[in-house]
Design an enzyme around this catalytic site. Structure first.
Site, mmCIF file in Angstrom:
data_model
loop_
_atom_site.group_PDB
_atom_site.id
_atom_site.type_symbol
_atom_site.label_atom_id
_atom_site.label_comp_id
_atom_site.label_asym_id
_atom_site.label_seq_id
_atom_site.Cartn_x
_atom_site.Cartn_y
_atom_site.Cartn_z
ATOM 1 N N CYS A 1 -32.025 10.831 32.560
ATOM 2 C CA CYS A 1 -30.956 10.007 31.898
ATOM 3 C C CYS A 1 -29.642 10.508 32.072
ATOM 4 O O CYS A 1 -28.625 9.559 31.900
ATOM 5 C CB CYS A 1 -31.269 9.660 30.504
ATOM 6 N N HIS B 1 -26.095 6.625 27.021
ATOM 7 C CA HIS B 1 -27.352 6.405 27.629
ATOM 8 C C HIS B 1 -28.157 5.404 26.347
ATOM 9 O O HIS B 1 -28.084 5.420 25.258
ATOM 10 C CB HIS B 1 -28.345 7.815 27.774
ATOM 11 N N ASN C 1 -34.560 1.056 28.518
ATOM 12 C CA ASN C 1 -34.230 2.508 29.016
ATOM 13 C C ASN C 1 -34.358 2.533 30.533
ATOM 14 O O ASN C 1 -35.528 2.435 30.917
ATOM 15 C CB ASN C 1 -34.815 3.577 28.438
HETATM 16 N N1 ACO Z 1 -46.128 -0.883 19.298
HETATM 17 C C1 ACO Z 1 -46.713 -0.707 17.903
HETATM 18 N N2 ACO Z 1 -46.972 0.361 17.535
HETATM 19 C C2 ACO Z 1 -46.434 1.693 18.372
HETATM 20 C C3 ACO Z 1 -45.796 1.319 19.565
HETATM 21 C C4 ACO Z 1 -45.959 -0.097 20.164
HETATM 22 N N3 ACO Z 1 -45.280 -0.260 21.124
HETATM 23 N N4 ACO Z 1 -45.748 2.508 20.028
HETATM 24 C C5 ACO Z 1 -46.147 3.609 19.338
HETATM 25 N N5 ACO Z 1 -46.380 2.899 18.164
HETATM 26 C C6 ACO Z 1 -47.163 3.545 16.844
HETATM 27 C C7 ACO Z 1 -47.660 4.860 17.150
HETATM 28 O O1 ACO Z 1 -49.132 4.889 17.656
HETATM 29 C C8 ACO Z 1 -47.511 5.366 15.902
HETATM 30 O O2 ACO Z 1 -48.689 5.072 14.884
HETATM 31 P P1 ACO Z 1 -49.430 6.012 13.999
HETATM 32 O O3 ACO Z 1 -48.404 6.163 13.010
HETATM 33 O O4 ACO Z 1 -50.475 5.080 13.621
HETATM 34 O O5 ACO Z 1 -49.893 7.304 14.776
HETATM 35 C C9 ACO Z 1 -46.416 4.535 15.083
HETATM 36 O O6 ACO Z 1 -46.144 3.712 15.926
HETATM 37 C C10 ACO Z 1 -45.242 5.448 14.832
HETATM 38 O O7 ACO Z 1 -44.829 5.902 16.396
HETATM 39 P P2 ACO Z 1 -43.625 6.895 16.305
HETATM 40 O O8 ACO Z 1 -43.915 7.550 17.583
HETATM 41 O O9 ACO Z 1 -43.440 7.778 15.454
HETATM 42 O O10 ACO Z 1 -42.513 5.955 16.218
HETATM 43 P P3 ACO Z 1 -40.996 6.045 16.192
HETATM 44 O O11 ACO Z 1 -40.564 5.321 15.113
HETATM 45 O O12 ACO Z 1 -40.407 7.674 16.652
HETATM 46 O O13 ACO Z 1 -40.622 5.144 17.675
HETATM 47 C C11 ACO Z 1 -39.880 5.503 19.972
HETATM 48 C C12 ACO Z 1 -40.968 5.518 18.804
HETATM 49 C C13 ACO Z 1 -39.128 4.193 20.025
HETATM 50 C C14 ACO Z 1 -40.475 6.044 21.228
HETATM 51 C C15 ACO Z 1 -38.937 6.528 19.480
HETATM 52 O O14 ACO Z 1 -39.471 7.694 19.059
HETATM 53 C C16 ACO Z 1 -37.775 6.868 20.449
HETATM 54 O O15 ACO Z 1 -37.267 5.999 20.924
HETATM 55 N N6 ACO Z 1 -37.884 8.061 20.814
HETATM 56 C C17 ACO Z 1 -36.910 8.642 21.900
HETATM 57 C C18 ACO Z 1 -37.202 8.393 23.166
HETATM 58 C C19 ACO Z 1 -36.443 8.535 24.217
HETATM 59 O O16 ACO Z 1 -35.366 8.816 24.164
HETATM 60 N N7 ACO Z 1 -36.780 8.582 25.444
HETATM 61 C C20 ACO Z 1 -36.174 8.772 26.682
HETATM 62 C C21 ACO Z 1 -35.804 9.930 27.075
HETATM 63 S S1 ACO Z 1 -34.715 9.913 28.356
HETATM 64 C C22 ACO Z 1 -35.537 10.087 29.862
HETATM 65 O O17 ACO Z 1 -35.447 11.142 30.318
HETATM 66 C C23 ACO Z 1 -36.257 8.945 30.363
#
Ligand code: ACO
Length: 328
Positions: free
Chosen positions: A116, A255, A285
């Site tokens: 990214c 980003h 993203n």
């Molecule tokens: N729908 C419903 N529930 C979901 C989904 C979904 N799409 N995805 C995950 N969950 C659930 C999980 O299973 C988890 O359930 P559990 O508590 O029963 O285990 C719960 O939601 C919480 O999961 P978390 O991963 O803790 O959720 P979080 O609030 O952290 O949000 C997210 C997840 C959106 C991925 C967030 O962590 C995020 O944006 N992280 C950064 C990601 C990022 O920046 N990625 C790009 C990097 S850049 C690159 O190089 C491409």
């Protein structure tokens, strides 16, 4: 010795595939809801490339539009950099494919793989060649077909990503231009987001495909924490050495991974949320293409005006990060 010159952006262009996938689509294919995706990420929809449309096709369209805006021809370009983690193939570089497709001369052309942060790394590299006087015009394209490396059965990743491309033509400017560049990387955190299969460590086999090793693997919660800290720190490292304070920045072009990351980073930077440009609701993203397309749209919509000091700020897989201050 060549004379030092300031580098500026002479033209911008973007390309987004036509196909839109809304959050409602994902409700049908995985166990998720529009409400979860919207509140946890800020994303409402994303663009998905056609099956026959590869990264170089999107990059070429964005590049042609940036050249037109810069009022330059492909033959005027002296350097081509494509930032992508979804190249058409391992080699030749997507930049070489773009060179041929736009009809550029046999100028140096190469890809960079810093996820990214790619658009910012690309601009930083081009800046070195232009400010030193080595080259007159550089084309930097950030293009991704993340849909080709997304596991469509994994709800924790498939709702996040989209496809698209943004491009910038850079050259010397008399006023404004790039004021500051800060780049960094931390290989120790490389496991937080990666595509493990298909390289020399795990070449493609029937088993690697069955094990889904050709898709993005991500530890979202850990990345989230790093992202907030890294984006705020990179902003400081790019602004402080040139004596700028948060209030001197007119707009941050970040980003676009998650609106909650951006709001938390804004708070840490001492900036109000309205100074952070957002378009992830429409595109999700797009890795390197995210900040490129965001810059194009911020200019198109009049959010950036002559004389404004803007901050490009990104983090990504690697981990990598970077921030650039540009006076428009
Ligand atoms: N729908 C419903 N529930 C979901 C989904 C979904 N799409 N995805 C995950 N969950 C659930 C999980 O299973 C988890 O359930 P559990 O508590 O029963 O285990 C719960 O939601 C919480 O999961 P978390 O991963 O803790 O959720 P979080 O609030 O952290 O949000 C997210 C997840 C959106 C991925 C967030 O962590 C995020 O944006 N992280 C950064 C990601 C990022 O920046 N990625 C790009 C990097 S850049 C690159 O190089 C491409």
């Amino acid at each position: 010795m060549c004379e030092k010159k300031k580098t500026g952006i002479l033209g911008l262009g973007k390309y987004l595939p036509e196909k839109v996938l809304t959050n409602q689509y994902f409700e049908k294919i995985v166990d998720t809801t529009d409400e979860w995706i919207t509140t946890r990420t800020g994303i409402k929809e994303r663009r998905i490339a056609r099956e026959d449309e590869a990264t170089s096709d999107m990059a070429t369209e964005a590049a042609k539009r940036a050249l037109a805006q810069a009022n330059l021809k492909a033959e005027d370009i002296d350097l081509i950099i494509v930032a992508t983690i979804t190249p058409d193939m391992f080699f030749p570089a997507t930049a070489c494919l773009v060179q041929q497709k736009i009809g550029a001369r046999t100028v140096p052309s190469f890809d960079i793989s810093v996820a990214c942060s790619g658009f910012i790394y690309g601009i930083a590299i081009a800046n070195q060649f232009i400010s030193s006087g080595t080259y007159k015009h550089a084309l930097v394209v950030a293009a991704e077909k993340l849909s080709s490396i997304t596991d469509w059965s994994d709800r924790s990743t498939c709702v996040l990503f989209g496809d698209g491309a943004g491009a910038a033509v850079l050259g010397s400017v008399d006023e404004g231009g790039i004021l500051s560049v800060y780049l960094g990387a931390d290989g120790k955190q490389g496991d937080l987001i990666k595509l493990p299969g298909g390289g020399s460590r795990i070449p493609a086999t029937k088993k690697s495909v069955e094990d889904k090793l050709h898709f993005i693997k991500m530890n979202g919660a850990e990345l989230f924490k790093h992202a907030v800290r890294i984006m705020a720190d990179a902003a400081l490292k790019a602004t402080q050495p040139i004596g700028l304070k948060a209030e001197d920045i007119s707009l941050v072009i970040p980003h676009q991974a998650n609106v909650r990351i951006l709001n938390a980073a804004a708070k840490r930077m001492g900036l109000s949320e309205d100074k952070i440009y957002l378009n992830l609701d429409r595109y999700g993203n797009m890795s390197a293409a995210s900040s490129a397309v965001a810059l194009v749209e911020a200019v198109e919509s009049g959010r950036i005006k002559k004389g404004d000091k803007i901050l490009l700020d990104a983090f990504g897989g690697g981990l990598t990060w970077g921030a650039i201050v540009i006076e428009w």
